[in-house]
Design a protein around this motif. Sequence first.
Motif, PDB file in Angstrom:
ATOM      1  N   GLY A 236     -29.438  50.590   9.537  1.00 29.54           N
ATOM      2  CA  GLY A 236     -29.585  50.217  10.936  1.00 29.54           C
ATOM      3  C   GLY A 236     -28.577  49.131  11.240  1.00 29.54           C
ATOM      4  O   GLY A 236     -27.570  48.984  10.541  1.00 29.54           O
ATOM      5  N   TRP A 237     -28.865  48.347  12.268  1.00 29.70           N
ATOM      6  CA  TRP A 237     -27.943  47.249  12.611  1.00 29.70           C
ATOM      7  C   TRP A 237     -28.680  46.240  13.478  1.00 29.70           C
ATOM      8  O   TRP A 237     -29.806  46.490  13.923  1.00 29.70           O
ATOM      9  N   PHE A 238     -28.036  45.101  13.724  1.00 24.46           N
ATOM     10  CA  PHE A 238     -28.631  44.050  14.536  1.00 24.46           C
ATOM     11  C   PHE A 238     -28.125  44.138  15.969  1.00 24.46           C
ATOM     12  O   PHE A 238     -27.136  44.822  16.261  1.00 24.46           O
ATOM     13  N   ASP A 239     -28.802  43.430  16.872  1.00 22.61           N
ATOM     14  CA  ASP A 239     -28.440  43.439  18.291  1.00 22.61           C
ATOM     15  C   ASP A 239     -27.910  42.070  18.705  1.00 22.61           C
ATOM     16  O   ASP A 239     -28.280  41.042  18.122  1.00 22.61           O
ATOM     17  N   ARG A 240     -27.084  42.058  19.743  1.00 27.38           N
ATOM     18  CA  ARG A 240     -26.590  40.808  20.315  1.00 27.38           C
ATOM     19  C   ARG A 240     -26.959  40.761  21.786  1.00 27.38           C
ATOM     20  O   ARG A 240     -27.118  41.807  22.441  1.00 27.38           O
ATOM     21  N   TYR A 290     -17.478  34.494  21.152  1.00 27.80           N
ATOM     22  CA  TYR A 290     -18.772  34.119  20.595  1.00 27.80           C
ATOM     23  C   TYR A 290     -19.840  35.114  21.048  1.00 27.80           C
ATOM     24  O   TYR A 290     -19.958  35.403  22.246  1.00 27.80           O
ATOM     25  N   ARG A 291     -20.622  35.650  20.102  1.00 33.37           N
ATOM     26  CA  ARG A 291     -21.644  36.635  20.410  1.00 33.37           C
ATOM     27  C   ARG A 291     -22.954  36.249  19.712  1.00 33.37           C
ATOM     28  O   ARG A 291     -23.119  36.494  18.520  1.00 33.37           O
ATOM     29  N   PRO A 292     -23.911  35.649  20.425  1.00 32.20           N
ATOM     30  CA  PRO A 292     -25.176  35.263  19.788  1.00 32.20           C
ATOM     31  C   PRO A 292     -26.093  36.463  19.557  1.00 32.20           C
ATOM     32  O   PRO A 292     -26.131  37.416  20.338  1.00 32.20           O
ATOM     33  N   ASP A 401     -23.345  25.708  22.932  1.00 33.72           N
ATOM     34  CA  ASP A 401     -22.719  26.957  23.274  1.00 33.72           C
ATOM     35  C   ASP A 401     -22.875  27.267  24.768  1.00 33.72           C
ATOM     36  O   ASP A 401     -22.171  28.120  25.281  1.00 33.72           O
ATOM     37  N   ARG A 402     -23.807  26.599  25.412  1.00 33.57           N
ATOM     38  CA  ARG A 402     -24.069  26.899  26.817  1.00 33.57           C
ATOM     39  C   ARG A 402     -24.516  25.613  27.490  1.00 33.57           C
ATOM     40  O   ARG A 402     -25.518  25.011  27.081  1.00 33.57           O
ATOM     41  N   ALA A 403     -23.774  25.193  28.505  1.00 40.59           N
ATOM     42  CA  ALA A 403     -24.043  23.914  29.158  1.00 40.59           C
ATOM     43  C   ALA A 403     -24.478  24.148  30.598  1.00 40.59           C
ATOM     44  O   ALA A 403     -23.752  24.767  31.377  1.00 40.59           O
ATOM     45  N   GLN A 404     -25.673  23.644  30.932  1.00 39.23           N
ATOM     46  CA  GLN A 404     -26.105  23.594  32.325  1.00 39.23           C
ATOM     47  C   GLN A 404     -25.762  22.217  32.865  1.00 39.23           C
ATOM     48  O   GLN A 404     -26.078  21.190  32.242  1.00 39.23           O
ATOM     49  N   VAL A 405     -25.112  22.181  34.029  1.00 39.49           N
ATOM     50  CA  VAL A 405     -24.572  20.935  34.573  1.00 39.49           C
ATOM     51  C   VAL A 405     -25.390  20.525  35.796  1.00 39.49           C
ATOM     52  O   VAL A 405     -25.688  21.356  36.672  1.00 39.49           O
ATOM     53  N   GLU A 416     -20.317  28.648  29.806  1.00 42.81           N
ATOM     54  CA  GLU A 416     -20.726  29.432  28.647  1.00 42.81           C
ATOM     55  C   GLU A 416     -19.559  29.638  27.692  1.00 42.81           C
ATOM     56  O   GLU A 416     -18.481  30.080  28.096  1.00 42.81           O
ATOM     57  N   ARG A 417     -19.804  29.320  26.443  1.00 44.26           N
ATOM     58  CA  ARG A 417     -18.812  29.561  25.408  1.00 44.26           C
ATOM     59  C   ARG A 417     -18.449  31.046  25.329  1.00 44.26           C
ATOM     60  O   ARG A 417     -17.277  31.396  25.156  1.00 44.26           O
ATOM     61  N   GLU A 418     -19.445  31.901  25.465  1.00 40.76           N
ATOM     62  CA  GLU A 418     -19.216  33.333  25.333  1.00 40.76           C
ATOM     63  C   GLU A 418     -18.209  33.838  26.358  1.00 40.76           C
ATOM     64  O   GLU A 418     -17.444  34.770  26.097  1.00 40.76           O
TER      65      GLU A 418
END
Length: 583
Positions: A236-240, A290-292, A401-405, A416-418
């Motif tokens: 199988g595999w993982f999800d992002r 970047y993919r979390p 990885d993710r900044a709310q301002v 967002e870094r992504e």
Amino acid sequence: MPVLHRDASGFLLDGEPFRILSGGLHYFRVHPAQWADRLSKARLMGLNTIETYVPWNLHQPRPDTFRMDGALDLPRFLDLAAAEGLHVLLRPGPYICAEWEGGGLPSWLLTEPDIRLRSRDPRFLAAVDDYLAQLFTPLRSRLADRGGPVLAVQVENEYGAYGDDTAYLAHLAETLRRCGVDVPLFTCDQPADMERGALPGTLATVNFGSRSAEHLADVRGRQPDAPLMTTEFWIGWFDRWGGHHVVRPADQAARELDELLASGASVNLYMFHGGTNFGFTSGANDKHTYRPTVTSYDYDAPLDEAGDPTEKYTAFRDVIAKHTGVPAAPVPPHGPKLSLEGVELPESAGLLSCAPGFGAATPAERPLTMEELGQDFGFVQYETVLPDAGPALLEVERVRDRAQVFLDGQPVGVLERENHEHTLAFTVPRAGCVLTLLVENQGRVNYGPGIHDRKGLPGKVLLDGAELLGWSSRALPLDSLEGVPFTPTTVTPVGPTLHRGTFELSDTADTFLHLPGWTKGNAWINGFALGRYWSRGPQRSLYVPAPVLRTGRNEIVVLELHAAHRARTVSLRAAPDLGPTEE
């Protein structure tokens, strides 16, 4: 004592031919009250061995702290495997990948600004040696040469995809031997990386998901006098986040397994049961973007996230029966599930306003990283005062990885870094306005050179081209929500808010938390951190293990970072929603 040996014909256990039929089952991704159930189902599918990684970052969260209790009671897990009649392949790292936060490497290593992970950097080796010594002190009696279930121990993990320093691998092997590990050692790599990742004198195994005959022939050419073994047979595999739910047809995977077993090779299915990245533990990949990784580690495995047999379980059991036989027992039934619609969350607490309750802020000229704050997971709240009013351009060198301002608590944007976002334009309403950045660690990179992944704001922050100095940095690990000042609210708050509600149960069972209408955040039930949710999908539910629940009153807390469901309700349902699959 069942001692494993090897020669060109295969493995020998106590002098008798033995084929390793193993499946991945990570104890740290399964509630400990469910370990015995999952192990039993492995045996009933026809497996004789279980494989598990060991997450260094959980066992040693700080250099002076080592944990092996509760959900990290690895000795108990090994004892349960032995009681089920299963052997164990142990993969202690130090690096494990596993789509796990930082590949299992503890974040405190990154407090050294120039440390070289997975290398002979003396600081890294000293930390690894200490870790392995503490890990194997209680595990020695569980090794096969002392009557325990652990047949073999892996050296590092897919090192050939990262480096080629054989001396580094040799150091790890020597450390394991000093720690009393006298069972066979092995390495594992993908086919193209085997030469770089091999350690002379140590069994080299291969990882793949298809073309078994081709890959095993290549391994035989490299090791004509050693058994054939695939340590990760990817079924199988993982999800992002932002992707689709990855599945692999059961009949296709079963045909590949049949081909592999027909060759006489030993195998470890990756995964037999994937489990869940509870809390903040999911990792990320970064190949220029970047993919979390999502919370669920279902992996389209023979046992699904709730431990129920899938179509793949039956298909694999039939293949194993053809080659070696399986226990004379039916396929285990699915476990009970519960449903409860419309659970209300009437109490709330603004995260930014109650942040001081989580701990004091640290002043410094520049923003401090999570690692400098001694923090593994969660969020950091950064604040500084802006001297002037008017139009402004904010530039953040690195967002991890993710900044709310926010300006004076009002949201003005997200970086967002992504999406490779670094700049944000806004108007400062007044001199002396407080600029706040709430930065989320969405998972340290777990593969490749990006594992040196420091979180927060590890770089300069500029306003209109000039560096902003004079910051406070506050760690918000959210490892405990005790003391949060929840109050009843009739208006649905906007922005980072903790919402709380209760529900009653007359009985407990597995279930799945669904949050339709919510945007992004985290959820807890009875203080147990279920994981992250995000409306972008693919995953749209969170697994709730039955042992987390209790009869009578239960508490649920949801951290919503943006906008909650207008009615502030969630639902518990009998089935998950892991999202659409790729057509």
